[in-house]
Scaffold this motif. Structure first.
Motif, PDB file in Angstrom:
ATOM      1  N   GLN A 287       0.822  -1.207   0.000  1.00 54.63           N
ATOM      2  CA  GLN A 287       0.000   0.000   0.000  1.00 54.63           C
ATOM      3  C   GLN A 287       0.861   1.264   0.000  1.00 54.63           C
ATOM      4  O   GLN A 287       0.469   2.290  -0.567  1.00 54.63           O
ATOM      5  N   LYS A 294      -2.688   0.465  -6.505  1.00 50.16           N
ATOM      6  CA  LYS A 294      -3.863   0.029  -5.746  1.00 50.16           C
ATOM      7  C   LYS A 294      -3.621  -1.363  -5.174  1.00 50.16           C
ATOM      8  O   LYS A 294      -3.038  -2.218  -5.837  1.00 50.16           O
ATOM      9  N   LEU A 300      -7.556  -4.042   4.652  1.00 46.21           N
ATOM     10  CA  LEU A 300      -7.235  -2.618   4.688  1.00 46.21           C
ATOM     11  C   LEU A 300      -8.525  -1.814   4.904  1.00 46.21           C
ATOM     12  O   LEU A 300      -9.504  -2.017   4.183  1.00 46.21           O
ATOM     13  N   GLU A 302      -9.341   0.958   3.977  1.00 48.57           N
ATOM     14  CA  GLU A 302      -9.718   1.704   2.782  1.00 48.57           C
ATOM     15  C   GLU A 302     -10.507   0.860   1.786  1.00 48.57           C
ATOM     16  O   GLU A 302     -11.150   1.394   0.881  1.00 48.57           O
ATOM     17  N   HIS A 303     -10.447  -0.456   1.915  1.00 48.84           N
ATOM     18  CA  HIS A 303     -11.153  -1.317   0.965  1.00 48.84           C
ATOM     19  C   HIS A 303     -12.656  -1.163   1.159  1.00 48.84           C
ATOM     20  O   HIS A 303     -13.153  -1.186   2.299  1.00 48.84           O
ATOM     21  N   HIS A 306     -14.351  -3.763   3.445  1.00 51.08           N
ATOM     22  CA  HIS A 306     -13.641  -4.063   4.695  1.00 51.08           C
ATOM     23  C   HIS A 306     -14.605  -4.458   5.816  1.00 51.08           C
ATOM     24  O   HIS A 306     -14.395  -5.474   6.495  1.00 51.08           O
TER      25      HIS A 306
END
Length: 401
Positions: A287, A294, A300, A302-303, A306
């Motif tokens: 990351q 990406k 993560l 940010e996914h 998630h």
């Protein structure tokens, strides 16, 4: 092990579950290398063929080594739950998926599924099933409104087919909420649990009817077999109609692969813990790497999926995919420079595996569909292995530089 002993841990179940003492008292269930089984009398043979008596007949229909693998996976998929399921071991994951579809669907039926499925599954939905009069509808099932809209508008939909995390974008869909929707409209729900394994995720817990696995992957864990399993909650259906379809299709497993599978599964928990811990470290490293545009990894924050992964999985898992800033050219250079990690398809083995889905696992899926589903030409899929994590990171770093 005494069958009345109250097992409290997953590894204890993975080691002892499904085992029946061999008549010759072998410590491990042997490889039953027999094509056929002898009857004491003609009447016994008649009873076995009619289903009046349990017993082995012909190894395409099952044998003791295969039975142990089936029962062990069934026990793991229902660990901590108050019901049982029936498993049928197959020659491959695709054979298990074929039995699932052909045992449940007929001309005029439809399958509702989502973006980003294993390439073989995608092809069976797009190429083979339409020849039998079964069509598929693909929507983004991460949007529950779209899922319900599809179910409302098309009564021909008979099955909701899920794959989560999905191959190779690692998208997750909400098993519990989608199953509730499907049951509201009287639909069958099936889930491919290959990427997660029963240790990380138990779809039956959320009410699904069927679970499939490619046992080739994490369940075996060593890249030594090809196999699959179909598990069903309706035990009578599994013992009758699903078994008949399986036997007629001929996609049976064999005792040697079943033996390797049984012994591989005994270390599933400890292997998955190492796989997952390594994957989290690799995801954080990539990351922040200058060459990476990406990282698709549900661990993560940010996914986009998630929170769904945290809801239904013990850990986000060992699978991820990445996009490099310079696309396909950079991906080819990276893969060619690897010194420790392995360039190959498949996943779930002890070593870290990298592949290029657009030209390998999903080569049979048309380019426009691949890209619509997020499988770009620059996507690299990674199955994070059990090596010392500092060695994985060092190899990826030198390959990316």
């Amino acid at each position: 092990m005494d069958k009345n002993f109250p097992i409290s841990g997953f590894s204890s179940l993975a080691i002892h579950g499904g085992h029946v003492q061999d008549p010759n008292y072998a410590h491990l269930t042997p490889i039953y290398a027999a094509s056929t089984y002898v009857f004491d009398t003609a009447e016994q043979g008649m009873r076995r063929f009619s289903g009046q008596e349990e017993g082995y007949i012909y190894s395409r229909w099952g044998n003791p080594t295969m039975t142990e693998a089936e029962d062990k996976i069934a026990a793991m998929e229902t660990f901590g739950l108050d019901f049982e399921v029936k498993g049928i071991l197959h020659a491959s994951g695709m054979a298990a998926i074929s039995t699932l579809f052909l045992a449940n669907l007929k001309q005029g039926d439809k399958v509702l599924s989502h973006f980003s499925l294993y390439g073989g599954t995608q092809e069976i939905l797009n190429r083979l099933l339409p020849e039998t009069g079964v069509q598929s509808t693909i929507v983004d099932l991460r949007d529950l409104n779209k899922a319900e809209e599809a179910l409302q508008q098309d009564p021909a939909i008979k099955m909701l087919y899920l794959e989560t995390p999905a191959n190779p974008t690692i998208q997750c869909v909400d098993i519990e909420e989608l199953t509730k929707l499907a049951k509201k409209y009287g639909k069958i729900v099936a889930c491919d649990n290959t990427f997660a394994t029963p240790y990380l995720q138990q779809p039956f817990k959320f009410g699904v009817d069927f679970v499939v696995h490619s046992t080739t992957k994490f369940l075996n864990g060593h890249g030594t077999i090809i196999g699959g399993i179909l598990l069903g909650r309706n035990i009578e259906f599994m013992k009758t109609h699903a078994t008949k379809i399986h036997r007629l299709l001929g996609g049976n497993s064999n005792s040697f692969d079943a033996f390797l599978l049984v012994n591989g599964m005994k270390t599933l928990e400890v292997r998955m813990e190492r796989h997952c811990n390594n994957a989290m470290a690799v995801a954080h490293f990539l990351q922040s790497h200058d060459a990476v545009a990406k990282v698709n990894y549900n661990g993560l924050p940010e996914h986009p999926d998630h929170l769904v992964a945290l809801k239904q999985m013990r850990h986000p898992g060992a699978m991820m995919s990445i996009e490099l800033k310079d696309g396909l050219v950079a991906g080819v250079k990276m893969m060619n420079k690897l010194k420790l990690c392995t360039r190959t398809v498949s996943l779930g083995t002890c070593d870290t595996l990298l592949c290029h889905p657009a030209s390998m696992t999903h080569a049979g899926v048309p380019k426009e569909q691949r890209e619509k589903y997020g499988i770009t030409d620059g996507l690299i899929r990674m199955s994070i292995g059990m090596e010392n994590v500092q060695d994985i990171l060092a190899d990826l770093d030198q390959a990316l530089r």
